[in-house]
Design a protein around this motif. Structure first.
Motif, PDB file in Angstrom:
ATOM      1  N   LYS A  46       0.813  -1.216   0.000  1.00 15.20           N
ATOM      2  CA  LYS A  46       0.000   0.000   0.000  1.00 15.20           C
ATOM      3  C   LYS A  46       0.841   1.259   0.000  1.00 15.20           C
ATOM      4  CE  LYS A  46      -3.310   2.531   2.920  1.00 15.20           C
ATOM      5  NZ  LYS A  46      -4.179   2.456   4.120  1.00 15.20           N
ATOM      6  N   TRP A  47       2.007   1.204   0.651  1.00 13.95           N
ATOM      7  CA  TRP A  47       2.718   2.436   0.980  1.00 13.95           C
ATOM      8  C   TRP A  47       3.716   2.843  -0.100  1.00 13.95           C
ATOM      9  CZ3 TRP A  47      -0.107   4.244   4.607  1.00 13.95           C
ATOM     10  CH2 TRP A  47      -0.714   3.370   5.519  1.00 13.95           C
ATOM     11  N   ASP A  48       3.657   4.113  -0.467  1.00 15.19           N
ATOM     12  CA  ASP A  48       4.595   4.686  -1.436  1.00 15.19           C
ATOM     13  C   ASP A  48       5.789   5.350  -0.760  1.00 15.19           C
ATOM     14  OD1 ASP A  48       2.946   4.201  -3.819  1.00 15.19           O
ATOM     15  OD2 ASP A  48       1.595   5.650  -2.890  1.00 15.19           O
ATOM     16  N   MET A  49       5.658   5.649   0.514  1.00 17.50           N
ATOM     17  CA  MET A  49       6.716   6.374   1.221  1.00 17.50           C
ATOM     18  C   MET A  49       6.535   6.185   2.725  1.00 17.50           C
ATOM     19  SD  MET A  49       9.339   8.504   0.647  1.00 17.50           S
ATOM     20  CE  MET A  49       8.899   8.845  -1.078  1.00 17.50           C
ATOM     21  N   ILE A  50       7.652   6.074   3.443  1.00 20.82           N
ATOM     22  CA  ILE A  50       7.623   6.029   4.907  1.00 20.82           C
ATOM     23  C   ILE A  50       8.521   7.126   5.444  1.00 20.82           C
ATOM     24  CG2 ILE A  50       8.208   4.673   6.965  1.00 20.82           C
ATOM     25  CD1 ILE A  50       7.647   2.154   5.359  1.00 20.82           C
ATOM     26  N   THR A  51       7.988   7.918   6.374  1.00 21.01           N
ATOM     27  CA  THR A  51       8.841   8.819   7.142  1.00 21.01           C
ATOM     28  C   THR A  51       8.904   8.245   8.551  1.00 21.01           C
ATOM     29  OG1 THR A  51       7.099  10.333   7.913  1.00 21.01           O
ATOM     30  CG2 THR A  51       8.074  10.769   5.746  1.00 21.01           C
ATOM     31  N   LEU A  52      10.107   8.147   9.066  1.00 24.45           N
ATOM     32  CA  LEU A  52      10.331   7.360  10.278  1.00 24.45           C
ATOM     33  C   LEU A  52      11.168   8.145  11.276  1.00 24.45           C
ATOM     34  CD1 LEU A  52      10.269   4.603  11.778  1.00 24.45           C
ATOM     35  CD2 LEU A  52      12.232   3.931  10.375  1.00 24.45           C
ATOM     36  N   ASP A  53      10.588   8.436  12.442  1.00 22.89           N
ATOM     37  CA  ASP A  53      11.326   9.125  13.494  1.00 22.89           C
ATOM     38  C   ASP A  53      12.342   8.167  14.108  1.00 22.89           C
ATOM     39  OD1 ASP A  53      12.027  11.174  15.216  1.00 22.89           O
ATOM     40  OD2 ASP A  53      10.541  10.608  16.716  1.00 22.89           O
ATOM     41  N   LEU A  54      13.461   8.715  14.540  1.00 24.34           N
ATOM     42  CA  LEU A  54      14.496   7.876  15.142  1.00 24.34           C
ATOM     43  C   LEU A  54      14.133   7.483  16.568  1.00 24.34           C
ATOM     44  CD1 LEU A  54      17.292   6.580  14.883  1.00 24.34           C
ATOM     45  CD2 LEU A  54      18.274   8.731  15.654  1.00 24.34           C
ATOM     46  N   ASN A  55      13.622   8.427  17.336  1.00 28.11           N
ATOM     47  CA  ASN A  55      13.288   8.181  18.747  1.00 28.11           C
ATOM     48  C   ASN A  55      11.800   7.864  18.877  1.00 28.11           C
ATOM     49  OD1 ASN A  55      15.921   8.777  19.837  1.00 28.11           O
ATOM     50  ND2 ASN A  55      15.511  10.922  19.342  1.00 28.11           N
ATOM     51  N   LEU A  56      11.492   6.601  19.097  1.00 35.16           N
ATOM     52  CA  LEU A  56      10.101   6.169  19.190  1.00 35.16           C
ATOM     53  C   LEU A  56       9.906   5.280  20.411  1.00 35.16           C
ATOM     54  CD1 LEU A  56       9.558   5.113  15.473  1.00 35.16           C
ATOM     55  CD2 LEU A  56       8.418   7.033  16.600  1.00 35.16           C
ATOM     56  N   PRO A  57       8.718   5.326  21.003  1.00 30.14           N
ATOM     57  CA  PRO A  57       8.441   4.393  22.112  1.00 30.14           C
ATOM     58  C   PRO A  57       8.260   2.972  21.602  1.00 30.14           C
ATOM     59  CG  PRO A  57       6.513   5.744  21.607  1.00 30.14           C
ATOM     60  CD  PRO A  57       7.636   6.287  20.787  1.00 30.14           C
ATOM     61  N   SER A  58       8.557   2.014  22.438  1.00 30.33           N
ATOM     62  CA  SER A  58       8.407   0.559  22.244  1.00 30.33           C
ATOM     63  C   SER A  58       9.425  -0.039  21.282  1.00 30.33           C
ATOM     64  CB  SER A  58       6.988   0.177  21.821  1.00 30.33           C
ATOM     65  OG  SER A  58       6.779   0.381  20.447  1.00 30.33           O
ATOM     66  N   MET A  59       9.763   0.663  20.203  1.00 31.95           N
ATOM     67  CA  MET A  59      10.734   0.174  19.234  1.00 31.95           C
ATOM     68  C   MET A  59      11.319   1.384  18.516  1.00 31.95           C
ATOM     69  SD  MET A  59      10.158  -2.443  15.994  1.00 31.95           S
ATOM     70  CE  MET A  59       9.675  -3.814  17.034  1.00 31.95           C
TER      71      MET A  59
END
Length: 237
Positions: A46-59
Motif C-alpha cells: 500500500k505504501w509509497d513512502m515512509i517517514t520514520l522518526d528515530l526516537n520512538l516508544p516501544s521500538m
C-alpha cells in the motif's frame, strides 16, 4: 501517494498532515514504533513512502527500519532525527533508510525530499511478471541492469535487496564504466539536490551496496582514493 508517518510527536504529525493534504497525498500516522511496523507489515504494497522518526516508544526507528527492510527492499524510507551526530545518521542509512532529515526541519524541506525520493523510486514495476525478460538498459561482459524492473545481475546472479537509492547509485556509476565520480557529483545526480558537503551519505550507501554485490560475486564498485568512486567489472570474471 500513500504515506506512512511514524512519529511520536503529535504536533509534528498534525503540521505535516496539512502539508500532505495540500499535495493531495493520503497519510496514516502512527505514534509508536511497534504500531508503525505492524501497520506497514499488514499492507506492505500500500505504501509509497515512509517517514520514520528515530526516537520512538516501544521500538526505535533503527529497529523499525531494519524490520521494514526484511519485508520490502524497495519502499522508500526517510528517517527523521533530532540527533545531529554523524554516527546516528550513518547508522540510520545503514539500517535501510534512503534519506534523512534532521529536526527541527521545514515542512517544505521534507516535502521536497519526499518528492525527490519518489521520483527516483516510482519506476518500480510491482505487477508485470514478464518484466525479467525485458531489454536491459546496461549490458557488459559480467553485468546487466534493467531500470524498469529494477533488476541487476552480476555474472548471471541477481543482486538482491537493493533499496531505491542503492539501485540508483549503482545505475549512475554503471552507465559510465570506469568514469570516476566525486561524492559531490553523486549527491547531485542520485539525490536530486545538494547535501551541502554531507559526503557520509554517499559512503554509507556505497558500503551497503558493496555488501550486497559481494554476496553474488567480485566487487565492481571501486574506490579512487582522494577522488571518489567508479564502476569497473573488468575483474568480475
Amino acid at each position: 501517494m500513500n504515506i506512512l508517518m511514524i512519529e511520536d510527536n503529535e504536533s509534528v504529525s498534525e503540521m505535516m498532515q496539512m502539508f500532505f493534504l495540500n499535495e493531495g497525498w493520503e497519510a496514516v500516522f502512527k505514534y509508536d514504533g511497534k504500531e508503525g511496523l505492524e501497520a506497514f507489515a499488514a499492507e506492505p504494497e500500500k505504501w509509497d513512502m515512509i517517514t520514520l522518526d528515530l526516537n520512538l516508544p516501544s521500538m526505535d526507528g533503527m529497529m523499525v527500519a531494519r524490520e521494514i527492510r526484511k519485508i520490502s527492499s524497495t519502499v522508500p524510507i526517510i528517517m527523521l532525527t533530532a540527533r545531529d551526530s554523524e554516527s546516528d545518521q550513518v547508522i540510520g542509512l545503514e539500517m535501510g533508510a534512503d534519506d534523512y532529515v534532521t529536526k527541527p526541519f521545514s515542512p517544505l524541506t521534507l516535502i521536497a525530499r519526499i518528492k525527490a525520493l519518489h521520483r527516483r523510486s516510482e519506476l518500480v514495476d510491482k505487477t508485470t511478471p514478464e518484466a525479467s525478460d525485458a531489454t536491459f538498459d546496461i549490458v557488459t561482459d559480467h553485468f546487466k541492469m534493467n531500470t524498469k524492473t529494477r533488476e541487476a545481475y552480476l555474472n548471471g546472479q541477481p543482486i538482491d535487496g537493493l533499496t531505491p537509492k542503492e539501485f540508483d547509485l549503482l545505475y549512475t556509476l554503471a552507465k559510465k564504466p570506469r568514469q570516476v565520480f566525486s561524492r559531490e557529483q553523486l549527491l547531485e545526480l542520485v539525490w536530486d539536490y545538494q547535501y551541502f558537503g554531507d559526503e557520509r551519505t554517499v559512503d554509507a550507501h556505497i558500503k551497503k551496496l558493496r555488501q550486497k554485490i559481494e554476496k553474488v560475486g567480485p566487487q565492481i564498485i571501486q574506490t579512487v582514493w582522494g577522488v571518489g568512486y567508479k564502476f569497473d567489472d573488468a575483474g568480475a570474471a
